[in-house]
Design an enzyme around this catalytic site. Sequence first.
Site, PDB file in Angstrom:
ATOM      1  CE1 TYR A 155      -6.817  19.395  68.699  1.00  0.00           C
ATOM      2  CE2 TYR A 155      -8.810  18.932  67.437  1.00  0.00           C
ATOM      3  CZ  TYR A 155      -7.997  19.823  68.095  1.00  0.00           C
ATOM      4  OH  TYR A 155      -8.340  21.149  68.154  1.00  0.00           O
TER       5      TYR A 155
ATOM      6  CB  THR B 249      -4.534  31.303  64.850  1.00  0.00           C
ATOM      7  OG1 THR B 249      -3.851  30.177  64.275  1.00  0.00           O
ATOM      8  CG2 THR B 249      -5.828  30.819  65.511  1.00  0.00           C
TER       9      THR B 249
ATOM     10  CG  ASN C 236      -6.974  28.671  74.792  1.00  0.00           C
ATOM     11  OD1 ASN C 236      -7.743  28.462  73.860  1.00  0.00           O
ATOM     12  ND2 ASN C 236      -5.737  29.128  74.611  1.00  0.00           N
TER      13      ASN C 236
ATOM     14  CE  LYS D 247      -9.080  20.390  71.446  1.00  0.00           C
ATOM     15  NZ  LYS D 247      -8.812  21.497  72.374  1.00  0.00           N
TER      16      LYS D 247
ATOM     17  CB  VAL E 240     -10.034  29.690  64.955  1.00  0.00           C
ATOM     18  CG1 VAL E 240      -9.958  31.189  65.232  1.00  0.00           C
ATOM     19  CG2 VAL E 240     -11.254  29.078  65.648  1.00  0.00           C
TER      20      VAL E 240
END
Length: 244
Positions: free
Chosen positions: A161, A197, A83, A165, A195
């Site tokens: 990025y 967070t 992760n 990914k 997300v």
Amino acid sequence: MASTSKVALITGGAAGIGYAVAAMLATKGWLVNIVDIDQEKGVVAASIGATFYKADVRDYHSLRNAFDDTMKRHSRLDFVFANAGITDPRNFYEAQTSTLPPEPSLALLDINLKGAVTCTYLAQYYFRLCKQGSQLADFDPTLVIMSSIAGLEVYSPIPLYTAAKHGLVAFARAIATPFKESDGIRVSCICPGPVFTEKRKPSDADRLDMVPMETVCNVVSELISPGGGFGRCLRVLSTGISDV
């Protein structure tokens, strides 16, 4: 003697998605091992009864030591969550004014892509080690790789990025069948949208495109369940979850 509780190892587990998954597993009785570069955040591991290892996924030996100590402590390893990752803080397109361009930083690729590959390499070894002579009736080794919606779509403002990914999605798909056929290891990857967070601004909570942390945790829970399958690539958006 192997533990009777299932054992998880999570990289980048001291904050964000990694910590949320760690906390979820701890409440279900798992023995959780958190690997993170941030020593100060190691206190969060103790708060959920987890073991903390300070390690950098770019440093093979420190990451290997975390895996090795986890195996020595528990004599089993059931779930690895690759992760660890960072966002891209730079403007790749920024014009260089010096006579010769400086060497670019590729830390993002080293952490997000190479770090996950190294984690997978170690997971395969320790899953195999656990399997050898194992009498664990419930042994069902599972590897989940954290990608992103940027692994399925092209985001030109963050090309490194996006490249990392996309690489993770392709890597997970490439190894899924060989891992399952040779060692019974189930591999899948997750591609969530943004997300919510602790790093997000409070105002982001009202954004319609934000994925609740609970949703991501539920996806991980499904993938590590006996019927979770393998070779899955899950697009996780606020509008729903779908296999890609």
